[in-house]
Scaffold this active site. Sequence first.
Site, PDB file in Angstrom:
ATOM      1  N   GLY A 157      -7.118   3.969   8.734  1.00 53.88           N
ATOM      2  CA  GLY A 157      -6.268   5.144   7.995  1.00 53.88           C
ATOM      3  C   GLY A 157      -7.556   5.823   7.129  1.00 53.88           C
ATOM      4  N   ILE A 159      -9.834   6.898   6.048  1.00 58.55           N
ATOM      5  CA  ILE A 159     -11.186   7.678   6.393  1.00 58.55           C
ATOM      6  C   ILE A 159     -10.685   8.119   8.014  1.00 58.55           C
ATOM      7  CG2 ILE A 159     -13.717   7.046   6.640  1.00 58.55           C
ATOM      8  CD1 ILE A 159     -13.361   4.766   3.918  1.00 58.55           C
ATOM      9  N   ARG A 237     -18.117  -2.467   7.400  1.00 61.06           N
ATOM     10  CA  ARG A 237     -18.826  -3.485   7.208  1.00 61.06           C
ATOM     11  C   ARG A 237     -19.443  -3.784   8.818  1.00 61.06           C
ATOM     12  NH1 ARG A 237     -17.945  -1.476   3.084  1.00 61.06           N
ATOM     13  NH2 ARG A 237     -17.228  -2.332   0.976  1.00 61.06           N
ATOM     14  N   GLU A 266     -27.244  -6.777   4.093  1.00 58.80           N
ATOM     15  CA  GLU A 266     -28.071  -5.718   3.254  1.00 58.80           C
ATOM     16  C   GLU A 266     -28.358  -6.588   2.512  1.00 58.80           C
ATOM     17  OE1 GLU A 266     -24.640  -3.415   2.902  1.00 58.80           O
ATOM     18  OE2 GLU A 266     -23.741  -3.210   4.786  1.00 58.80           O
ATOM     19  N   HIS A 285     -26.766   2.029   3.155  1.00 57.31           N
ATOM     20  CA  HIS A 285     -25.168   2.371   3.531  1.00 57.31           C
ATOM     21  C   HIS A 285     -24.953   2.702   2.063  1.00 57.31           C
ATOM     22  CE1 HIS A 285     -22.269  -0.994   2.205  1.00 57.31           C
ATOM     23  NE2 HIS A 285     -21.436   0.320   1.996  1.00 57.31           N
ATOM     24  N   ALA A 287     -23.248   5.804   3.065  1.00 56.39           N
ATOM     25  CA  ALA A 287     -22.286   6.422   3.640  1.00 56.39           C
ATOM     26  C   ALA A 287     -21.538   7.413   2.404  1.00 56.39           C
ATOM     27  CB  ALA A 287     -21.533   5.888   4.074  1.00 56.39           C
TER      28      ALA A 287
HETATM   29  C1  DGY Z   1     -16.910   1.175   0.128  1.00 54.53           C
HETATM   30  O1  DGY Z   1     -16.822   1.423  -1.331  1.00 54.53           O
HETATM   31  O2  DGY Z   1     -16.263   0.126   0.360  1.00 54.53           O
HETATM   32  C2  DGY Z   1     -18.464   1.751   0.166  1.00 54.53           C
HETATM   33  O3  DGY Z   1     -18.654   1.130   1.380  1.00 54.53           O
HETATM   34  C3  DGY Z   1     -19.072   1.851   0.192  1.00 54.53           C
HETATM   35  O4  DGY Z   1     -18.611   2.638  -1.133  1.00 54.53           O
END
Ligand code: DGY
Length: 325
Positions: A157, A159, A237, A266, A285, A287
């Site tokens: 997708g 990302i 995830r 988490e 977590h 990113a």
């Molecule tokens: C999301 O937006 O789903 C990320 O994991 C955190 O920003």
Amino acid sequence: MSRPTIFITRLIPAPGLKLLESTCDADIWIDELPPSRDVLLERVQGADGILSLLTDKIDAEIMDAAGPQLKVISNYAVGFDNIDITTATQRRIAVGNTPGVLTGATADFTFTLLMAAARRLVEAERYARAGRWKTWGPSILLGIDLSGATLGLIGFGRIGQAVARRAAGFDMRVLFHDPTTSPVEGINAEPVDLDTLLRESDFVSLHAPLTPQTRGLINAGTLAKMKPGAILVNTARGAMIDQQALYEALQSRHLFAAAVDVTDPEPLPPDHPLYTLDNLIIAPHIASAGIKTREKMSVMAAENLLAGLKGEHLPNCVNPQVYGD
Ligand code: DGY
């Protein structure tokens, strides 16, 4: 006309917060840690809208506690596996998310992790600080070269595609596996089945949402199919990986290394065995944790919430079925 009542489950960046506070009666949970389940159940009562984080489980019980006036749930994240979408849709509660604005930050961080794992950056930094750096040596802290290596993307997708674009700058060959996406013009990435991707990739990076199909996708079986000496990166995830299987693949050195920004649960408890591995990098977590990115996420989440409160279509709605059109 009375102002709508909203519950915001954490302090989000000011730009989004200002938008909400100017038109709503906002109850904000300001602690660093998420509200407990009991607090959440209590504070959502009477809310017309909820702005949630990925740390808040929003299910039927929370929607019941809020009451029948609840119109909209806006998640401050692109992922929405913390929300029971089926129940929200049945109750015609619109759910929003924040796609797009965190694509660049997440793709950048994927490369941060990938390079850090490949070139053993965390281990090297500890080595230097521990006073173990005695000389330059031909075989000290050798890692894996990116140039010419094959990168396999599970999920292609927004990302995944942004990661593929960055990989071109490193002269990497890119494969992807995504049953829902076709090749994209201008991005040099070849679609393959999962087994081919696992077999041929020097780096495997996860970019799919957490669904019943992707939960535990990386397990003892799929790890065994990965190239010996490969590197695994996860910015999607945590529950996509069977962590016991990952531990074994890293401890046996079947994998050269892994780097994860997400774990299950988490936070990962401090005594978890994964922390004992020197070939695993664990980030908490982060990113999407760029200052501008988080501001944009706050505005997007606020705009979703405000639209839902007015009965308008959410600019970014994950369950458009609620509109019945
Ligand atoms: C999301 O937006 O789903 C990320 O994991 C955190 O920003």
